[in-house]
Scaffold this motif. Structure first.
Motif, PDB file in Angstrom:
ATOM      1  N   GLY A 130       0.816  -1.202   0.000  1.00 12.04           N
ATOM      2  CA  GLY A 130       0.000   0.000   0.000  1.00 12.04           C
ATOM      3  C   GLY A 130       0.843   1.241   0.000  1.00 12.04           C
ATOM      4  O   GLY A 130       2.006   1.240  -0.411  1.00 12.04           O
ATOM      5  N   ASP A 133      -2.196   6.254   1.809  1.00 10.14           N
ATOM      6  CA  ASP A 133      -3.655   6.378   1.788  1.00 10.14           C
ATOM      7  C   ASP A 133      -4.378   5.079   2.134  1.00 10.14           C
ATOM      8  O   ASP A 133      -5.439   5.102   2.748  1.00 10.14           O
ATOM      9  N   GLU A 134      -3.808   3.956   1.699  1.00 10.11           N
ATOM     10  CA  GLU A 134      -4.493   2.670   1.855  1.00 10.11           C
ATOM     11  C   GLU A 134      -3.467   1.552   1.947  1.00 10.11           C
ATOM     12  O   GLU A 134      -2.501   1.522   1.187  1.00 10.11           O
ATOM     13  N   GLN A 136      -3.150  -2.789   2.329  1.00  9.48           N
ATOM     14  CA  GLN A 136      -3.803  -4.098   2.323  1.00  9.48           C
ATOM     15  C   GLN A 136      -2.911  -5.098   3.031  1.00  9.48           C
ATOM     16  O   GLN A 136      -1.722  -5.209   2.729  1.00  9.48           O
ATOM     17  N   GLN A 154      -8.326  -6.261  11.710  1.00 10.27           N
ATOM     18  CA  GLN A 154      -8.440  -5.023  10.941  1.00 10.27           C
ATOM     19  C   GLN A 154      -8.797  -3.863  11.869  1.00 10.27           C
ATOM     20  O   GLN A 154      -8.200  -2.777  11.776  1.00 10.27           O
ATOM     21  N   PRO A 170      -3.758   5.543   7.223  1.00 11.77           N
ATOM     22  CA  PRO A 170      -4.362   5.027   5.988  1.00 11.77           C
ATOM     23  C   PRO A 170      -5.572   4.144   6.286  1.00 11.77           C
ATOM     24  O   PRO A 170      -5.746   3.653   7.401  1.00 11.77           O
ATOM     25  N   THR A 171      -6.378   3.950   5.270  1.00 10.77           N
ATOM     26  CA  THR A 171      -7.445   2.959   5.357  1.00 10.77           C
ATOM     27  C   THR A 171      -6.782   1.592   5.337  1.00 10.77           C
ATOM     28  O   THR A 171      -5.843   1.354   4.579  1.00 10.77           O
ATOM     29  N   TRP A 173      -7.153  -2.572   4.963  1.00 12.51           N
ATOM     30  CA  TRP A 173      -7.943  -3.712   4.491  1.00 12.51           C
ATOM     31  C   TRP A 173      -7.204  -4.972   4.912  1.00 12.51           C
ATOM     32  O   TRP A 173      -6.037  -5.141   4.592  1.00 12.51           O
TER      33      TRP A 173
END
Length: 183
Positions: A130, A133-134, A136, A154, A170-171, A173
């Motif tokens: 990632g 921002d995001e 995984q 999570q 960050p988001t 996942w």
């Protein structure tokens, strides 16, 4: 058969280690010449060849990498090297702003995830990719662990990242990428 557990000398003064060099074609020429004419070395070398024959046969068998190993390795490399074009996370501080590179965010996420997974036996980190921002996170879980565990991890990971990075977190996942047989 001779005892191969110690590096003892033959009656001619040569050692098993030297004969192993002959066996692997890495002996100096004078040793190779000696072995060709020495009955003690020839007898011991014949025993060593018999002992090492199964090892040599096994070493020549092609081994396929485990399923997904290459993909997991590349995902890890991309996770650490990725995010080169992403903007850094900026944390407001007294006297200015602290900029955190996207790669550092991924490495921080990996470290925090490892700490969380230490509390969950049977769950292993498979990959983390990632940017700022995001992110995984891929996990491997032992069979029969509840799938809801990924959701709990999570939530814990997102909370830990918010504690460290604040609003710049960050988001996250988290997914189960592999199921391992029961231990």
């Amino acid at each position: 058969m001779a005892d191969h557990s110690a590096d003892w000398a033959l009656p001619c003064g040569r050692t098993e280690a030297e004969l192993l060099d002959v066996l692997t074609d890495s002996a100096p020429p004078e040793l190779a010449e000696h072995v060709r004419t020495c009955p003690h070395c020839q007898a011991e070398l014949a025993e060593l060849k018999a002992v090492w024959a199964p090892v040599r046969r096994t070493a020549q068998i092609p081994v396929e990498p485990p399923h997904g190993l290459v993909e997991r390795a590349l995902m890890t490399v991309r996770g650490v090297r990725g995010g080169l074009g992403a903007s850094p996370v900026e944390l407001a501080q007294e006297g200015g702003a602290l900029r955190i590179h996207p790669q550092a965010v991924v490495l921080l996420t990996r470290q925090l995830c490892a700490e969380i997974l230490a509390r969950h036996p049977g769950v292993h980190l498979r990959g983390c990719v990632g940017d700022a921002d995001e992110v995984q996170v891929d996990l491997a879980v032992r069979y029969l662990l509840p799938a809801s565990l990924a959701e709990r991890i999570q939530q814990d990971l997102a909370a830990d990242l918010r504690d460290v990075l604040g609003a710049g977190a960050p988001t996250v996942w988290v997914r189960i990428a592999d199921v391992e047989p029961p231990g």
